[in-house]
Design an enzyme around this catalytic site. Structure first.
Site, PDB file in Angstrom:
ATOM      1  N   CYS A 121       0.809  -1.238   0.000  1.00 39.31           N
ATOM      2  CA  CYS A 121       0.000   0.000   0.000  1.00 39.31           C
ATOM      3  C   CYS A 121       0.831   1.272   0.000  1.00 39.31           C
ATOM      4  O   CYS A 121       0.574   2.186  -0.796  1.00 39.31           O
ATOM      5  CB  CYS A 121      -0.903   0.029   1.236  1.00 39.31           C
ATOM      6  SG  CYS A 121      -1.610  -1.554   1.682  1.00 39.31           S
ATOM      7  N   HIS A 165     -21.267  22.368  -2.839  1.00 40.21           N
ATOM      8  CA  HIS A 165     -21.169  22.818  -4.222  1.00 40.21           C
ATOM      9  C   HIS A 165     -20.007  23.780  -4.419  1.00 40.21           C
ATOM     10  O   HIS A 165     -19.771  24.615  -3.548  1.00 40.21           O
ATOM     11  CB  HIS A 165     -22.489  23.516  -4.598  1.00 40.21           C
ATOM     12  CG  HIS A 165     -22.538  23.932  -6.018  1.00 40.21           C
ATOM     13  ND1 HIS A 165     -22.728  23.029  -7.053  1.00 40.21           N
ATOM     14  CD2 HIS A 165     -22.413  25.154  -6.591  1.00 40.21           C
ATOM     15  CE1 HIS A 165     -22.729  23.695  -8.193  1.00 40.21           C
ATOM     16  NE2 HIS A 165     -22.530  24.984  -7.956  1.00 40.21           N
ATOM     17  N   TYR A 178      -6.675  -5.925  -8.461  1.00 42.63           N
ATOM     18  CA  TYR A 178      -6.202  -4.677  -7.862  1.00 42.63           C
ATOM     19  C   TYR A 178      -4.781  -4.330  -8.343  1.00 42.63           C
ATOM     20  O   TYR A 178      -4.528  -3.242  -8.821  1.00 42.63           O
ATOM     21  CB  TYR A 178      -6.079  -4.838  -6.343  1.00 42.63           C
ATOM     22  CG  TYR A 178      -7.303  -4.729  -5.491  1.00 42.63           C
ATOM     23  CD1 TYR A 178      -7.534  -3.589  -4.733  1.00 42.63           C
ATOM     24  CD2 TYR A 178      -8.190  -5.788  -5.361  1.00 42.63           C
ATOM     25  CE1 TYR A 178      -8.620  -3.494  -3.864  1.00 42.63           C
ATOM     26  CE2 TYR A 178      -9.276  -5.703  -4.497  1.00 42.63           C
ATOM     27  CZ  TYR A 178      -9.490  -4.552  -3.751  1.00 42.63           C
ATOM     28  OH  TYR A 178     -10.546  -4.471  -2.905  1.00 42.63           O
ATOM     29  N   GLU A 201      -3.707  -1.331 -10.833  1.00 43.51           N
ATOM     30  CA  GLU A 201      -3.037  -0.176 -10.222  1.00 43.51           C
ATOM     31  C   GLU A 201      -1.679   0.062 -10.881  1.00 43.51           C
ATOM     32  O   GLU A 201      -1.336   1.200 -11.224  1.00 43.51           O
ATOM     33  CB  GLU A 201      -2.866  -0.399  -8.719  1.00 43.51           C
ATOM     34  CG  GLU A 201      -4.194  -0.343  -7.970  1.00 43.51           C
ATOM     35  CD  GLU A 201      -4.075  -0.499  -6.459  1.00 43.51           C
ATOM     36  OE1 GLU A 201      -5.035  -0.184  -5.758  1.00 43.51           O
ATOM     37  OE2 GLU A 201      -3.007  -0.947  -5.969  1.00 43.51           O
ATOM     38  N   LYS A 216       3.265   1.741  -3.048  1.00 47.75           N
ATOM     39  CA  LYS A 216       2.367   1.825  -4.220  1.00 47.75           C
ATOM     40  C   LYS A 216       1.715   3.197  -4.292  1.00 47.75           C
ATOM     41  O   LYS A 216       1.702   3.834  -5.345  1.00 47.75           O
ATOM     42  CB  LYS A 216       1.330   0.704  -4.119  1.00 47.75           C
ATOM     43  CG  LYS A 216       0.272   0.615  -5.193  1.00 47.75           C
ATOM     44  CD  LYS A 216      -0.916   1.505  -5.043  1.00 47.75           C
ATOM     45  CE  LYS A 216      -1.660   1.396  -3.738  1.00 47.75           C
ATOM     46  NZ  LYS A 216      -2.462   0.194  -3.585  1.00 47.75           N
ATOM     47  N   GLU A 268     -21.402  15.906  -4.872  1.00 47.41           N
ATOM     48  CA  GLU A 268     -22.744  16.438  -4.602  1.00 47.41           C
ATOM     49  C   GLU A 268     -23.806  15.651  -5.367  1.00 47.41           C
ATOM     50  O   GLU A 268     -24.966  15.610  -4.979  1.00 47.41           O
ATOM     51  CB  GLU A 268     -22.833  17.935  -4.907  1.00 47.41           C
ATOM     52  CG  GLU A 268     -22.714  18.318  -6.358  1.00 47.41           C
ATOM     53  CD  GLU A 268     -22.761  19.842  -6.561  1.00 47.41           C
ATOM     54  OE1 GLU A 268     -23.751  20.445  -6.128  1.00 47.41           O
ATOM     55  OE2 GLU A 268     -21.818  20.405  -7.132  1.00 47.41           O
TER      56      GLU A 268
HETATM   57  P1  NDP Z   1      -6.592 -10.228  -7.217  1.00 47.93           P
HETATM   58  O1  NDP Z   1      -7.175 -11.468  -6.675  1.00 47.93           O
HETATM   59  O2  NDP Z   1      -7.268  -8.914  -7.003  1.00 47.93           O
HETATM   60  O3  NDP Z   1      -6.394 -10.389  -8.781  1.00 47.93           O
HETATM   61  C1  NDP Z   1      -5.697 -11.478  -9.330  1.00 47.93           C
HETATM   62  C2  NDP Z   1      -5.841 -11.401 -10.827  1.00 47.93           C
HETATM   63  O4  NDP Z   1      -5.012 -12.365 -11.437  1.00 47.93           O
HETATM   64  C3  NDP Z   1      -7.271 -11.671 -11.293  1.00 47.93           C
HETATM   65  O5  NDP Z   1      -7.531 -10.809 -12.372  1.00 47.93           O
HETATM   66  C4  NDP Z   1      -7.209 -13.119 -11.717  1.00 47.93           C
HETATM   67  O6  NDP Z   1      -8.124 -13.447 -12.724  1.00 47.93           O
HETATM   68  C5  NDP Z   1      -5.806 -13.195 -12.275  1.00 47.93           C
HETATM   69  N1  NDP Z   1      -5.241 -14.537 -12.238  1.00 47.93           N
HETATM   70  C6  NDP Z   1      -5.196 -15.378 -11.183  1.00 47.93           C
HETATM   71  N2  NDP Z   1      -4.573 -16.516 -11.518  1.00 47.93           N
HETATM   72  C7  NDP Z   1      -4.207 -16.395 -12.808  1.00 47.93           C
HETATM   73  C8  NDP Z   1      -3.537 -17.227 -13.728  1.00 47.93           C
HETATM   74  N3  NDP Z   1      -3.108 -18.443 -13.366  1.00 47.93           N
HETATM   75  N4  NDP Z   1      -3.341 -16.786 -14.983  1.00 47.93           N
HETATM   76  C9  NDP Z   1      -3.770 -15.549 -15.357  1.00 47.93           C
HETATM   77  N5  NDP Z   1      -4.413 -14.702 -14.520  1.00 47.93           N
HETATM   78  C10 NDP Z   1      -4.615 -15.121 -13.267  1.00 47.93           C
HETATM   79  O7  NDP Z   1      -5.105 -10.224  -6.665  1.00 47.93           O
HETATM   80  P2  NDP Z   1      -3.976  -9.122  -6.631  1.00 47.93           P
HETATM   81  O8  NDP Z   1      -2.721  -9.904  -6.697  1.00 47.93           O
HETATM   82  O9  NDP Z   1      -4.224  -8.051  -7.620  1.00 47.93           O
HETATM   83  O10 NDP Z   1      -4.158  -8.511  -5.189  1.00 47.93           O
HETATM   84  C11 NDP Z   1      -4.255  -9.362  -4.051  1.00 47.93           C
HETATM   85  C12 NDP Z   1      -5.128  -8.757  -3.013  1.00 47.93           C
HETATM   86  O11 NDP Z   1      -4.455  -7.726  -2.356  1.00 47.93           O
HETATM   87  C13 NDP Z   1      -6.396  -8.128  -3.554  1.00 47.93           C
HETATM   88  O12 NDP Z   1      -7.425  -9.061  -3.710  1.00 47.93           O
HETATM   89  C14 NDP Z   1      -6.718  -7.105  -2.512  1.00 47.93           C
HETATM   90  O13 NDP Z   1      -7.519  -7.659  -1.527  1.00 47.93           O
HETATM   91  C15 NDP Z   1      -5.345  -6.715  -1.973  1.00 47.93           C
HETATM   92  N6  NDP Z   1      -4.946  -5.430  -2.524  1.00 47.93           N
HETATM   93  C16 NDP Z   1      -5.663  -4.331  -2.186  1.00 47.93           C
HETATM   94  C17 NDP Z   1      -5.321  -3.101  -2.697  1.00 47.93           C
HETATM   95  C18 NDP Z   1      -6.145  -1.913  -2.321  1.00 47.93           C
HETATM   96  O14 NDP Z   1      -6.853  -1.965  -1.326  1.00 47.93           O
HETATM   97  N7  NDP Z   1      -6.097  -0.843  -3.091  1.00 47.93           N
HETATM   98  C19 NDP Z   1      -4.203  -2.929  -3.612  1.00 47.93           C
HETATM   99  C20 NDP Z   1      -3.525  -4.155  -3.913  1.00 47.93           C
HETATM  100  C21 NDP Z   1      -3.889  -5.346  -3.382  1.00 47.93           C
HETATM  101  P3  NDP Z   1      -9.656 -13.825 -12.394  1.00 47.93           P
HETATM  102  O15 NDP Z   1     -10.359 -12.531 -12.132  1.00 47.93           O
HETATM  103  O16 NDP Z   1     -10.111 -14.464 -13.668  1.00 47.93           O
HETATM  104  O17 NDP Z   1      -9.638 -14.748 -11.250  1.00 47.93           O
END
Ligand code: NDP
Length: 451
Positions: free
Chosen positions: A47, A434, A177, A181, A50, A439
């Protein structure tokens, strides 16, 4: 039986540090082991760095906007080594703050890897074995990379902050996410960004209308986003990584970033051997009080694979202390958690998506999508979205979804009202501020859809 400590915490991230400090402040004898840097994913490789990179990446657009507003400015150039040096100095400072907070509250810290030997014993990589009345597992998560040939040529979000130089081009794999990001961040810093997501639309699980809007605007800003696309083959070629993708395209990228999810960090911790039940993803299976099947072992945060968010880990850590050391059994409320995705444009969300709400009960959808004054003046085509999902039966606002600059800040406040059970009429009774974007949340009179 006298133990060395009342509580031994494994992991110095958000959840572990908070639990250790709060317990120690009550006079509990606490020790904490961290094998890496104190602060965990959030502070050291998540976080915090980033968000600082998000800020850095937004100045290019701010400079061109400033020109549109009449400022006489040169474009300038982003210098990664300068930023990275400052970034790491800031992380060092924050790590120091964490250490001082722990020391100041009387927690004994071990800069060592700890593994669980049994219900009351922890073995440290220094060779020591210590005993504790309770053990709290707060080891977080680790990036998971698809098991495919050549995947070791890619990097993860752990590596991004330490790159010697920014690549000229990058392929980001994933649509969650982290992928979305970093697509915005790196695009803003001048890296040519390509993003492959295997599904039909990025940010699965979020409100469809918001997802579509974010994807469109990421593309408009220059991210070459391909949905329904995966990597077929990877090889090291010409100083970069050659990738063959399922859409038939072949290209050499400077780097490939896997943002394909995170897995609970339990490998080699000795938990299964000690009799702790682990789930399918390796997570520590816990009850509502964060207790594992062994009564003296608890777990909080990402290692439990509940909601992977820092503030949730902190809540779980504090509820654990209430439950175990204050004789006040406390469940963590995982309902209506507001969160933000720091995409560009930013996304703030709380409650049900339109799709989930519609499946649950009859609803009204109130939404406004418009070009905000600030961007319209600068000649940008960006649009924002302000959206409320309202229950027809109770009039309660079931969900709020905001795509706009500072959406994270806005959703924090909307989240309070929604958590309190505010109705659409409560929103309407509130006088608009405003001129602001938010709003719209209190002035939209007629639903755009009912379902
Ligand atoms: P996420 O679970 O958000 O996303 C993982 C992504 O990778 C999905 O799009 C998923 O696809 C894809 N994926 C998974 N496995 C494969 C694969 N084998 N091949 C290709 N694509 C794949 O995980 P992140 O790593 O982005 O983040 C982890 C967690 O960390 C988040 O869920 C969140 O809770 C937290 N986080 C929060 C943030 C914030 O609050 N701003 C910022 C960063 C992280 P599919 O959708 O099809 O499953």
């Amino acid at each position: 039986m006298a133990y060395d400590y009342d509580l031994f915490v494994i992991g110095g991230g958000s959840g572990g540090v908070r639990a250790a400090r709060v317990a120690a402040a009550d006079g509990v004898r606490v020790a904490l082991a961290e094998e890496d840097r104190m602060g965990g994913t959030c502070v050291i490789r998540g976080c915090v760095p980033k968000k600082l990179m998000v800020f850095a990446s937004e100045f290019g657009e701010a400079i061109s906007d400033a020109r549109a507003y009449g400022w006489d400015l040169d474009e300038g150039r982003f210098d990664w080594p300068t930023f990275r040096g400052k970034l790491h100095a800031e992380l060092d400072r924050l790590e120091g703050v964490y250490r001082r907070l722990l020391d100041g509250s009387g927690v004994t810290t071990y800069n060592a890897r700890a593994t669980v030997k049994d219900a009351h014993h922890v073995a440290l990589s220094t060779g020591e074995v210590v005993s504790a009345g309770h053990i709290l597992i707060a080891t977080g998560g680790v990036p998971s990379v698809p098991d495919k040939q050549g995947a070791e040529l890619g990097i993860t979000s752990n590596d991004i902050f330490n790159l010697e130089e920014l690549p000229a081009s990058i392929l980001i794999v994933g649509g969650g996410y982290i992928a979305c990001e970093f697509a915005g961040i790196l695009n803003g810093l001048g890296v040519k960004v390509t993003q492959y997501y295997r599904g039909a639309q990025i940010l699965r699980g979020f409100d469809d209308e918001a997802r579509g809007m974010i994807a469109d605007q990421m593309r408009e800003r220059g991210v070459d986003l391909h949905c329904g696309t995966t990597i077929l083959a990877m090889e090291k070629r010409g100083g970069g990584v050659w990738v063959k993708s399922s859409n038939g395209h072949e290209e050499v990228f400077g780097q490939v970033l896997f943002a394909t999810g995170r897995a609970p960090n339990t490998r080699g911790l000795g938990l299964a051997e000690a009799g702790v039940t682990l789930g399918r993803n390796g997570e520590v299976v816990v009850d509502d009080y964060s207790q594992s099947n062994l009564s003296s072992i608890y777990a909080v945060g990402d290692v439990t694979d509940r909601v992977q968010l820092t503030p949730v880990a902190i809540r779980e850590g504090m509820a654990f202390v209430e439950t175990v050391f204050r004789n006040n059994p406390t469940k963590v409320d995982h309902h209506l958690i507001p969160s933000a995705v720091f995409t560009q444009p930013e996304f703030g969300t709380v409650g049900l998506t339109e799709e989930a709400a519609r499946a649950q009960e009859p609803i009204e959808v109130y939404a406004a999508s418009f070009r905000p004054m600030q961007h319209a003046f600068a000649g940008r085509s960006d649009r924002v979205l302000m959206k409320l999902i309202v229950s027809k039966a109770t009039r309660k606002v079931l969900g709020c979804h905001i795509v706009a600059d500072h959406a994270g800040e806005m959703i924090q406040l909307a989240g309070i009202a929604i958590k309190m059970g505010a109705t659409k009429e409560d929103f309407d009774r509130t006088v608009a501020v405003h001129p602001t974007m938010a709003e719209e949340l209190v002035t939209i009179k007629t639903p755009v859809r009912t379902a």
